[in-house]
Design an enzyme around this catalytic site. Structure first.
Site: not given
Ligand SMILES: NC(=O)c1ccc[n+]([C@@H]2O[C@H](COP(=O)([O-])OP(=O)(O)OC[C@H]3O[C@@H](n4cnc5c(N)ncnc54)[C@H](OP(=O)(O)O)[C@@H]3O)[C@@H](O)[C@H]2O)c1
Length: 285
Positions: A52, A110
């Site tokens: 992010y 992830h």
């Protein structure tokens, strides 16, 4: 007691708040302010990721929010492309440095595949190596809990062969219209808590007429109905917003969806992610 005060207990005994703040698409220079606003409203669970690009801002918010560190549950995610032990260890240490924290509460792999090959090739060995790195960082006290994200049953079974720690969490795409019931049941059978990401379908469900009508029936907003849906499934809910008004209303979910309406929301079809379908996680694989 509101949803913000409620917790689940992970299989290792660590408590995790049921409602958290997602931070995907909150820019690094806005993230600290968003985290401080959320904590001020009562959020205690903050979800970020290396991918992010906002770990610095999130960490700044955690350190400057005025709430003791041990009252907060901070998660990050190992980049999906890292499928190697040494690189994983270095990346975990890198996250701690970027966040400016001496430990995180949860680190997730992830994705089982790099994003440019999502649901593609064979990364079984790489995932076992990344998992071993998470286990070692957990043992070293850098991470309180460890888990995975976007893992299907066979991805979990691969990790479980030879693992010393069963993943505490699997973070999955779960929202009205996308409820992976078999995988939820499998995770439950292994005491793996599921976190629901994109509980508002990344915004795509806001204009769904059927969901709007049901929200009206309960006298709530579409986000409130959708967040409540994921909580009633027994998952952690991670709605994203940087808007304090949205943060506040997203936490006002102390109502009960009937069993019949839970079925309607589970069986809902036709949520269209539109331009966001280009993201691997909304590509239908
Ligand atoms: N593990 C993974 O692979 C993965 C993938 C995707 C997401 N995630 C995690 O899950 C989090 C949430 O998912 P998401 O960001 O995809 O989407 P989401 O939470 O399903 O939806 C976010 C959208 O809903 C809007 N929204 C939120 N509250 C609202 C409200 N009360 N009223 C009106 N609009 C509202 C937001 O706009 P505003 O910002 O304007 O409020 C934003 O456009 C992410 O931030 C991330 O932490 C993880």
């Amino acid at each position: 007691m509101t949803a913000l005060d409620e917790t689940y207990t992970l299989s290792n005994g660590v408590e995790i708040p049921k409602l958290g703040l997602g931070t995907w698409f909150i820019d690094d220079d806005k993230a600290a302010e968003a985290v401080r606003a959320a904590v001020g409203i009562g959020y205690r669970n903050i979800d970020t990721a290396q991918a992010y690009g906002n770990e610095h801002g999130v960490g700044d918010g955690v350190r400057s929010c005025g709430e003791p560190r041990d009252e907060l549950f901070v998660s990050t995610k190992l980049a999906a492309e890292i499928k190697d032990y040494d690189q994983a260890i270095a990346a975990i240490d890198g996250s701690l440095t970027t966040l400016g924290l001496d430990h995180v509460d949860l680190v997730l792999i992830h994705s089982p595949q790099p994003w440019d090959d999502f649901r593609g090739g064979d990364y079984a060995q790489g995932n076992r190596e990344a998992w071993r790195a998470l286990e070692d960082a957990h043992r070293a006290g850098k991470i309180r809990s460890i888990g995975v994200s976007n893992f299907q049953r066979h991805d979990l079974e691969n990790i479980l062969q030879g693992a010393s720690v069963v993943p505490h969490v699997n973070q999955l795409l779960v929202h009205a219209g996308n409820t992976p019931s078999d995988l939820l049941a499998y995770c439950q059978s292994k005491q793996i808590l599921v976190e629901a990401y994109s509980p508002i379908a990344h915004g795509a469900i806001l204009t769904n007429a059927e969901v709007q009508a049901m929200a009206q029936k309960y006298g709530v907003s579409v986000p409130q109905l959708c967040i409540r849906y994921t909580l009633q499934l027994g998952t952690v809910s991670l709605p994203k917003t940087a808007n304090p008004e949205h943060m506040r209303s997203n936490a006002e979910v102390d109502f009960e969806i009937s069993g019949a309406d839970m079925d309607v929301l589970r069986d809902l079809r036709g949520v269209d992610y539109g331009e966001h379908s280009a993201f691997p996680v909304y590509g239908g694989k």
